[in-house]
Design an enzyme around this catalytic site. Structure first.
Site, PDB file in Angstrom:
ATOM      1  NE  ARG A  76     -37.715 -16.556 -14.127  1.00  0.00           N
ATOM      2  CZ  ARG A  76     -37.640 -15.940 -15.310  1.00  0.00           C
ATOM      3  NH1 ARG A  76     -37.286 -14.682 -15.351  1.00  0.00           N
ATOM      4  NH2 ARG A  76     -37.930 -16.569 -16.421  1.00  0.00           N
ATOM      5  CG  ASN A 133     -38.878 -20.789 -17.478  1.00  0.00           C
ATOM      6  OD1 ASN A 133     -40.075 -20.995 -17.309  1.00  0.00           O
ATOM      7  ND2 ASN A 133     -38.391 -19.596 -17.784  1.00  0.00           N
ATOM      8  N   GLY A 134     -40.491 -23.432 -18.996  1.00  0.00           N
ATOM      9  CA  GLY A 134     -41.180 -23.469 -20.274  1.00  0.00           C
ATOM     10  C   GLY A 134     -42.081 -24.678 -20.389  1.00  0.00           C
ATOM     11  CE  LYS A 140     -51.323  -4.056 -10.004  1.00  0.00           C
ATOM     12  NZ  LYS A 140     -51.509  -4.798 -11.256  1.00  0.00           N
ATOM     13  CG  HIS A 179     -75.454  -1.205 -22.629  1.00  0.00           C
ATOM     14  ND1 HIS A 179     -76.570  -1.100 -23.421  1.00  0.00           N
ATOM     15  CD2 HIS A 179     -74.871   0.023 -22.639  1.00  0.00           C
ATOM     16  CE1 HIS A 179     -76.653   0.120 -23.909  1.00  0.00           C
ATOM     17  NE2 HIS A 179     -75.634   0.832 -23.446  1.00  0.00           N
ATOM     18  CD1 TRP A 231     -46.441 -19.655 -11.161  1.00  0.00           C
ATOM     19  CD2 TRP A 231     -46.673 -20.508 -13.210  1.00  0.00           C
ATOM     20  NE1 TRP A 231     -47.680 -19.289 -11.636  1.00  0.00           N
ATOM     21  CE2 TRP A 231     -47.848 -19.800 -12.888  1.00  0.00           C
ATOM     22  CE3 TRP A 231     -46.590 -21.136 -14.458  1.00  0.00           C
ATOM     23  CZ2 TRP A 231     -48.927 -19.697 -13.765  1.00  0.00           C
ATOM     24  CZ3 TRP A 231     -47.667 -21.044 -15.328  1.00  0.00           C
ATOM     25  CH2 TRP A 231     -48.817 -20.333 -14.977  1.00  0.00           C
ATOM     26  CD  GLU A 242     -52.472  -9.044 -10.864  1.00  0.00           C
ATOM     27  OE1 GLU A 242     -51.758  -9.458 -11.784  1.00  0.00           O
ATOM     28  OE2 GLU A 242     -52.344  -7.901 -10.374  1.00  0.00           O
ATOM     29  CE  LYS A 280     -42.960  -7.968 -11.594  1.00  0.00           C
ATOM     30  NZ  LYS A 280     -44.042  -7.044 -11.251  1.00  0.00           N
ATOM     31  CB  CYS A 312     -39.577 -22.380 -13.554  1.00  0.00           C
ATOM     32  SG  CYS A 312     -41.123 -23.269 -13.790  1.00  0.00           S
ATOM     33  CD  GLU A 349     -53.316  -2.472 -13.235  1.00  0.00           C
ATOM     34  OE1 GLU A 349     -52.366  -2.576 -12.432  1.00  0.00           O
ATOM     35  OE2 GLU A 349     -53.550  -3.329 -14.102  1.00  0.00           O
TER      36      GLU A 349
END
Length: 607
Positions: A27, A98-99, A483, A502, A74, A486, A602, A2, A479
């Site tokens: 954030r 925050n946390g 992306k 496999h 968040w 996300e 982020k 946050c 990656e």
């Protein structure tokens, strides 16, 4: 994750708080709120959703207080809603947080047994009501906070505003970052320097366990024991942290297109172009004596480390182990003398990566931090800091920070190879010359954008996408899949191409797009064999390669994205561009929030 802002001003500060929160919206963006003192009493305004919803509320019902705390959230405990939005309050105190307070349940049970009534589903309200109880018992704000902080377990950053106390903010930091900004008769508080960049160029970062009593005259900082301490002042050029989208529709697009500009900054920090050598800052360790390298990170930074694993083992012949930070920190990884640990983080505040750093140091390892924020907690606690110099990255989905991490790690791998005598002087010159070509090749790669935009019309209809690669292209496949997940919300998975048979091959049908990252290199023919397996089952291949690879791949592809030929060493930096553009254009076409995808933030400062 946050965002926190606090201001003790000389006039109404609500507008400045909102301005700072806008720079912290990366954030968190589930809800937002602000608390001020109006005529000495707490006044709170909160709104669910984007920050603009709070801004609109304040336009209708302005708050005129000269002291304020603000928050953009968040969600951790409790779904996004106005009642779960911060600030939370008792009768005499408002708190932003925050946390995560890990022991909030037992504290909540204690408060309920004492007659407390909770209005939210959050862990933060426990803090507000605990401090409020101490205030109502006759303790001063400083005494009340000092009584409560030792009872809180977990990682947190907290800011308190008190009823009747117009010249007082209290801040506390354990695990989550907080910075204090000094102005002329005005004081500021923020989750990071981005929040404060337009207000002041004088920043003090609270260290682990610190809490601060802030007035307009300054700040008194106390450590975990309660002793008054001094923390160094850091000069941040006023306005240097301000960013905008320029001519781009999204921050992510701007950051993708900035890569040919920022990569020279990174290489310029570690390369002497006239001598064609890598020049690292003076290190408190001997790279030539390193016997093992442990790499740990999260998300995209982990995949940068996975590419570097190939480089270190090939250029320096040093064995490398790589692990997800959230696993590394808990499985009691044995770390031997003579090894080093490399931690990678864009923000330098990633909770699991920071915990892994501390674990490695406890075991006597020298820790090298590859970070984009040189004033971050990870940077301050590491033995060696290698800044990536990507500049501020706002888009939640990392792009330029990833390629700058790769650039930094490539230089470190070459320096290690030279120190160990694996690479000759000629080898180093050849590798450095290749690195110096990266900006030009990135510019060429960006020219694929219109072609990829057309391709996205097909990808946007897919429910699942596979990404395949071998060698350093395997982490790029991971990656690329990340992306796409996300920002477009399409399910995607990355695999080593040789693993296709496999298990994942069972998923292939005529509806399945398969992105194959395969420049012409020493494993190209093996990858072509895997493409043939896909084609035989009707899979729709999107081949990302160079001209030679396109000519020799005798496989029907739905699309071939052709990049310039280049040395295999630098290919991961260049091939990142089409991977990023595929995700970006697909997400734009689907109408998602590209810069702030749902459920993500982020800087991940919680477990």
């Amino acid at each position: 994750m946050c965002g926190i802002v606090g201001i003790l001003g000389q006039g109404p500060v609500a507008e400045d708080v909102i301005d700072a929160l806008k720079r912290l919206e990366y954030r968190g963006y589930d809800s937002a709120g602000i608390a001020t003192l109006e005529h000495g009493h707490l006044a709170i305004c909160r709104a669910e959703g984007k920050l603009r919803n709070l801004d609109q509320k304040l336009a209708r019902h302005p708050l005129a207080g000269h002291s304020a705390i603000g928050h953009t959230r968040w969600a951790t405990h409790g779904k996004p809603s106005e009642r779960n939005a911060h600030p939370h309050s008792g009768k005499k105190v408002a708190v932003v947080h925050n946390g995560i307070i890990e022991n909030f349940r037992e504290l909540k049970d204690e408060l309920i047994a004492g007659g407390a009534h909770f209005l939210s589903e959050t862990d933060t309200e426990v803090v507000a009501l605990l401090v409020d109880r101490e205030l109502r018992a006759g303790r001063s704000p400083v005494e009340a906070v000092g009584k409560v902080l030792p009872r809180l377990r977990g990682a947190f950053a907290l800011a308190f505003l008190f009823d009747g106390e117009d010249d007082l903010l209290i801040a506390a930091r354990k695990g989550s970052p907080l910075a204090i900004g000094y102005g002329k008769g005005t004081m500021y508080l923020g989750s990071d320097a981005i929040a404060l960049g337009s207000f002041t160029d004088e920043i003090v970062y609270l260290e682990e366990g610190d809490w601060a009593v802030i007035t307009r005259a300054g700040a008194e900082i106390r450590d975990l024991t309660g002793a008054v301490v001094k923390r160094p002042m850091v000069k941040v050029p006023a306005g240097a942290m301000l960013v905008d989208k320029g001519n781009h529709r999204h921050f992510m697009a701007k950051e993708i297109y900035e890569q040919p500009e920022v990569i020279p900054h990174t290489f310029g920090h570690y390369i002497d172009p006239t001598k064609e050598t890598v020049v690292l800052p003076e290190l408190p360790l001997d790279l030539g004596s390193v016997t093992h390298i442990s790499i740990t990170a999260c998300g995209t930074a982990l995949y940068a480390g996975a590419v570097a694993e190939y480089w270190f083992e090939r250029f320096a012949r040093v064995p490398v182990s790589i692990d997800i930070a959230s696993e590394f920190r808990y499985r009691e990884t044995p770390l031997q003398p003579g090894g080093i640990t490399i931690v990678i983080s864009q923000s330098g505040e990633t909770a699991d990566t920071l915990a892994s750093l501390r674990y490695a140091k406890e075991l006597g390892q020298k820790v090298v931090a590859v970070v984009n924020v040189p004033t971050s907690t990870i940077a301050r606690e590491a033995d060696v800091v290698l800044p990536t110099l990507a500049g501020v990255e706002i888009g939640v989905a990392s792009t330029k920070a990833f390629t700058c991490q790769l650039a930094t790690l490539a230089c470190l791998a070459v320096a290690t190879g030279r120190a160990k005598g694996v690479l000759t002087s000629d080898d180093e010159h050849r590798l450095v010359r290749a690195m110096m070509e990266v900006p030009r090749l990135m510019t060429e790669a960006l020219k694929l954008s219109p072609e990829i935009e057309l391709l996205s019309r097909t990808l946007a209809k897919a429910q699942d996408v596979l990404y395949l690669g071998r060698g350093t292209n395997y982490p790029l496949a991971l990656e690329g899949a990340l992306k796409l997940k996300e920002i477009s919300y399409i399910h995607a998975e990355g695999y080593a191409a040789g693993e296709l048979k496999h298990g994942p091959i069972a998923l292939i049908d005529e509806k399945m797009p398969v992105v194959v990252i395969a420049p012409y290199d020493r494993v190209f023919e093996k990858t072509v064999s895997n493409m043939e397996e896909v084609a035989a089952r009707g899979g729709r291949i999107i081949l990302v390669t160079d001209q030679k690879g396109a000519d020799l791949a005798n496989v029907t592809a739905m699309q071939k994205l052709i990049l310039p030929e280049m040395p295999a060493t630098i290919a991961p930096l260049i091939y990142s561009i089409p991977v990023q553009l595929i995700a970006y254009h697909t997400a734009v076409l689907m109408g998602t929030d590209v810069d702030q995808p749902r459920n993500l933030a982020k800087s991940v400062t919680v477990e």
